[in-house]
Scaffold this motif. Sequence first.
Motif, mmCIF file in Angstrom:
data_model
loop_
_atom_site.group_PDB
_atom_site.id
_atom_site.type_symbol
_atom_site.label_atom_id
_atom_site.label_comp_id
_atom_site.label_asym_id
_atom_site.label_seq_id
_atom_site.Cartn_x
_atom_site.Cartn_y
_atom_site.Cartn_z
ATOM 1 N N ASP A 22 -12.201 -56.878 -26.721
ATOM 2 C CA ASP A 22 -13.567 -56.860 -26.198
ATOM 3 C C ASP A 22 -13.951 -55.448 -25.789
ATOM 4 O O ASP A 22 -13.107 -54.547 -25.679
ATOM 5 C CB ASP A 22 -13.686 -57.808 -25.007
ATOM 6 N N GLU A 23 -15.222 -55.244 -25.528
ATOM 7 C CA GLU A 23 -15.756 -53.913 -25.239
ATOM 8 C C GLU A 23 -15.000 -53.201 -24.122
ATOM 9 O O GLU A 23 -14.668 -52.017 -24.233
ATOM 10 C CB GLU A 23 -17.238 -54.036 -24.869
ATOM 11 N N GLY A 24 -14.718 -53.898 -23.027
ATOM 12 C CA GLY A 24 -14.064 -53.273 -21.890
ATOM 13 C C GLY A 24 -12.630 -52.863 -22.143
ATOM 14 O O GLY A 24 -12.043 -52.120 -21.343
ATOM 15 N N GLU A 25 -12.056 -53.310 -23.268
ATOM 16 C CA GLU A 25 -10.680 -52.945 -23.622
ATOM 17 C C GLU A 25 -10.624 -51.698 -24.486
ATOM 18 O O GLU A 25 -9.527 -51.184 -24.746
ATOM 19 C CB GLU A 25 -10.007 -54.110 -24.336
ATOM 20 N N PHE A 26 -11.764 -51.202 -24.954
ATOM 21 C CA PHE A 26 -11.785 -49.986 -25.762
ATOM 22 C C PHE A 26 -11.786 -48.776 -24.838
ATOM 23 O O PHE A 26 -12.415 -48.776 -23.787
ATOM 24 C CB PHE A 26 -12.996 -49.973 -26.693
ATOM 25 N N ARG A 27 -11.092 -47.722 -25.268
ATOM 26 C CA ARG A 27 -10.870 -46.549 -24.420
ATOM 27 C C ARG A 27 -11.403 -45.248 -25.035
ATOM 28 O O ARG A 27 -11.003 -44.175 -24.631
ATOM 29 C CB ARG A 27 -9.361 -46.403 -24.145
ATOM 30 N N ASN A 28 -12.320 -45.351 -25.967
ATOM 31 C CA ASN A 28 -12.869 -44.149 -26.593
ATOM 32 C C ASN A 28 -13.841 -43.427 -25.670
ATOM 33 O O ASN A 28 -14.471 -44.034 -24.793
ATOM 34 C CB ASN A 28 -13.600 -44.504 -27.883
ATOM 35 N N VAL A 29 -13.955 -42.114 -25.874
ATOM 36 C CA VAL A 29 -14.966 -41.343 -25.152
ATOM 37 C C VAL A 29 -16.346 -41.789 -25.625
ATOM 38 O O VAL A 29 -16.536 -42.182 -26.782
ATOM 39 C CB VAL A 29 -14.785 -39.828 -25.375
ATOM 40 N N ARG A 30 -17.321 -41.702 -24.739
ATOM 41 C CA ARG A 30 -18.652 -42.222 -25.058
ATOM 42 C C ARG A 30 -19.389 -41.369 -26.081
ATOM 43 O O ARG A 30 -20.317 -41.855 -26.736
ATOM 44 C CB ARG A 30 -19.463 -42.352 -23.770
ATOM 45 N N LEU A 31 -18.998 -40.109 -26.234
ATOM 46 C CA LEU A 31 -19.628 -39.268 -27.251
ATOM 47 C C LEU A 31 -19.554 -39.921 -28.622
ATOM 48 O O LEU A 31 -20.493 -39.825 -29.428
ATOM 49 C CB LEU A 31 -18.921 -37.902 -27.298
ATOM 50 N N ALA A 32 -18.435 -40.591 -28.915
ATOM 51 C CA ALA A 32 -18.230 -41.179 -30.236
ATOM 52 C C ALA A 32 -19.155 -42.357 -30.504
ATOM 53 O O ALA A 32 -19.451 -42.653 -31.668
ATOM 54 C CB ALA A 32 -16.774 -41.624 -30.390
ATOM 55 N N GLU A 33 -19.608 -43.025 -29.461
ATOM 56 C CA GLU A 33 -20.315 -44.288 -29.655
ATOM 57 C C GLU A 33 -21.829 -44.181 -29.603
ATOM 58 O O GLU A 33 -22.524 -45.105 -30.039
ATOM 59 C CB GLU A 33 -19.862 -45.302 -28.606
ATOM 60 N N VAL A 34 -22.380 -43.101 -29.053
ATOM 61 C CA VAL A 34 -23.832 -43.040 -28.888
ATOM 62 C C VAL A 34 -24.519 -43.207 -30.233
ATOM 63 O O VAL A 34 -23.981 -42.851 -31.286
ATOM 64 C CB VAL A 34 -24.275 -41.723 -28.216
ATOM 65 N N GLU A 35 -25.711 -43.762 -30.209
ATOM 66 C CA GLU A 35 -26.423 -44.103 -31.436
ATOM 67 C C GLU A 35 -26.679 -42.874 -32.291
ATOM 68 O O GLU A 35 -26.903 -41.775 -31.799
ATOM 69 C CB GLU A 35 -27.753 -44.784 -31.104
ATOM 70 N N ASN A 36 -26.650 -43.082 -33.598
ATOM 71 C CA ASN A 36 -26.995 -42.014 -34.527
ATOM 72 C C ASN A 36 -28.462 -41.645 -34.384
ATOM 73 O O ASN A 36 -29.326 -42.526 -34.252
ATOM 74 C CB ASN A 36 -26.736 -42.449 -35.974
ATOM 75 N N GLY A 37 -28.723 -40.357 -34.431
ATOM 76 C CA GLY A 37 -30.091 -39.876 -34.498
ATOM 77 C C GLY A 37 -30.363 -39.371 -35.900
ATOM 78 O O GLY A 37 -30.010 -40.020 -36.884
ATOM 79 N N ASP A 38 -30.941 -38.169 -36.003
ATOM 80 C CA ASP A 38 -31.163 -37.593 -37.314
ATOM 81 C C ASP A 38 -29.964 -36.749 -37.728
ATOM 82 O O ASP A 38 -28.938 -36.716 -37.027
ATOM 83 C CB ASP A 38 -32.465 -36.785 -37.338
ATOM 84 N N PHE A 39 -30.073 -36.060 -38.848
ATOM 85 C CA PHE A 39 -28.945 -35.293 -39.361
ATOM 86 C C PHE A 39 -28.585 -34.148 -38.421
ATOM 87 O O PHE A 39 -27.404 -33.792 -38.291
ATOM 88 C CB PHE A 39 -29.277 -34.745 -40.756
ATOM 89 N N GLY A 40 -29.579 -33.568 -37.749
ATOM 90 C CA GLY A 40 -29.300 -32.520 -36.778
ATOM 91 C C GLY A 40 -28.411 -33.009 -35.652
ATOM 92 O O GLY A 40 -27.484 -32.314 -35.218
ATOM 93 N N GLN A 41 -28.683 -34.214 -35.180
ATOM 94 C CA GLN A 41 -27.834 -34.790 -34.131
ATOM 95 C C GLN A 41 -26.455 -35.108 -34.661
ATOM 96 O O GLN A 41 -25.446 -34.940 -33.978
ATOM 97 C CB GLN A 41 -28.491 -36.063 -33.571
ATOM 98 N N ALA A 42 -26.381 -35.563 -35.922
ATOM 99 C CA ALA A 42 -25.092 -35.937 -36.507
ATOM 100 C C ALA A 42 -24.147 -34.744 -36.576
ATOM 101 O O ALA A 42 -22.975 -34.840 -36.206
ATOM 102 C CB ALA A 42 -25.303 -36.528 -37.899
ATOM 103 N N VAL A 43 -24.647 -33.601 -37.050
ATOM 104 C CA VAL A 43 -23.758 -32.445 -37.173
ATOM 105 C C VAL A 43 -23.477 -31.813 -35.814
ATOM 106 O O VAL A 43 -22.389 -31.250 -35.602
ATOM 107 C CB VAL A 43 -24.320 -31.405 -38.165
ATOM 108 N N ALA A 44 -24.423 -31.927 -34.878
ATOM 109 C CA ALA A 44 -24.171 -31.418 -33.524
ATOM 110 C C ALA A 44 -23.052 -32.220 -32.862
ATOM 111 O O ALA A 44 -22.129 -31.655 -32.263
ATOM 112 C CB ALA A 44 -25.445 -31.488 -32.685
ATOM 113 N N ARG A 45 -23.124 -33.544 -32.968
ATOM 114 C CA ARG A 45 -22.070 -34.382 -32.386
ATOM 115 C C ARG A 45 -20.734 -34.145 -33.079
ATOM 116 O O ARG A 45 -19.693 -34.046 -32.415
ATOM 117 C CB ARG A 45 -22.435 -35.861 -32.481
#
Length: 298
Positions: free
Chosen positions: A123-146
């Motif tokens: 379940d969601e609370g059992e995942f331990r990834n940093v939140r940077l990885a999960e935030v919603e995709n934006g445009d290509f500029g955001q994709a390469v920045a992330r």
Amino acid sequence: MPSSDDLHDPDTGNAYEALNEADDPRWAYGTGFADPLDGVDTRVPEGVDGADLAAYCLMLGDDALIMSHRLQEWCTRAPELEEEVALANIALDLLGHARLLLSRAGAADGSGRDEDTLAFLRDEGEFRNVRLAEVENGDFGQAVARLLIFATWRLALLGRLAGSRDPVLAAVAVKGLKEVAYHRDYAAGWVVRLGDGTPYSRKRVVEGLESVWPFVGELFIPHEVESRLAAAGAGVDPSDLREEFDAVLDQVLSAATLTRPVDAVTAAGGRSGVHTNAMAEILAEMQSVARAHPEATW
């Protein structure tokens, strides 16, 4: 700290070589075979807590898994076919890392859980990834920045993890260094191109950086598990990575004629199972088939 040449167990041989024996050049590392750790010694090193090692592998594996999922979502959406292929290959690299790390977690804690169980039935609370990885995709500029931020941070981490007392983590890190170096350089090239390009391209990458920068601080906040494993010589204290990260980002942003966004006060979250609203959407999509058919084989 041992080098990659020292990753040797007298009973099973070199962990790095064992992980590469089944490597198929047609596939990203870690995705071309049925059992990621087949033939690899998975005993927990003396003086390292198995539960901590498993938790740490979940952290690093979840980072790779969730970031891979976000990059996969760019298939059919990237500006050019070449960029779709590049992003898909990066996603496959990270999926391979996730397979190995999640499998290592199940072996280290003695639970016997395999990669699929850990990826699809937690379940969601059992995942331990940093939140940077999960935030919603934006445009290509955001994709390469992330991707630039994620890959720069992860490359610094893997560089230190290559000296881990755990031979599996060390072997995964040594192999992953080559791949993540490409991920970083690919993203850096695009950030420079967009930032030093037209007014519109500059605007897109500036907004992309600003949208993901609030999640940067979390990357360098050590969780107690990370601190204990770093002290035991098996893990990495993320606070030690900030100087290298800043140096690389400053170099890239300078070439792109961009300025660093203002740092935000960030609390640790993902490592403790606290996520953004986007995480539930990712898991609903990623886990739906496995949860609907839990006994299926593929």
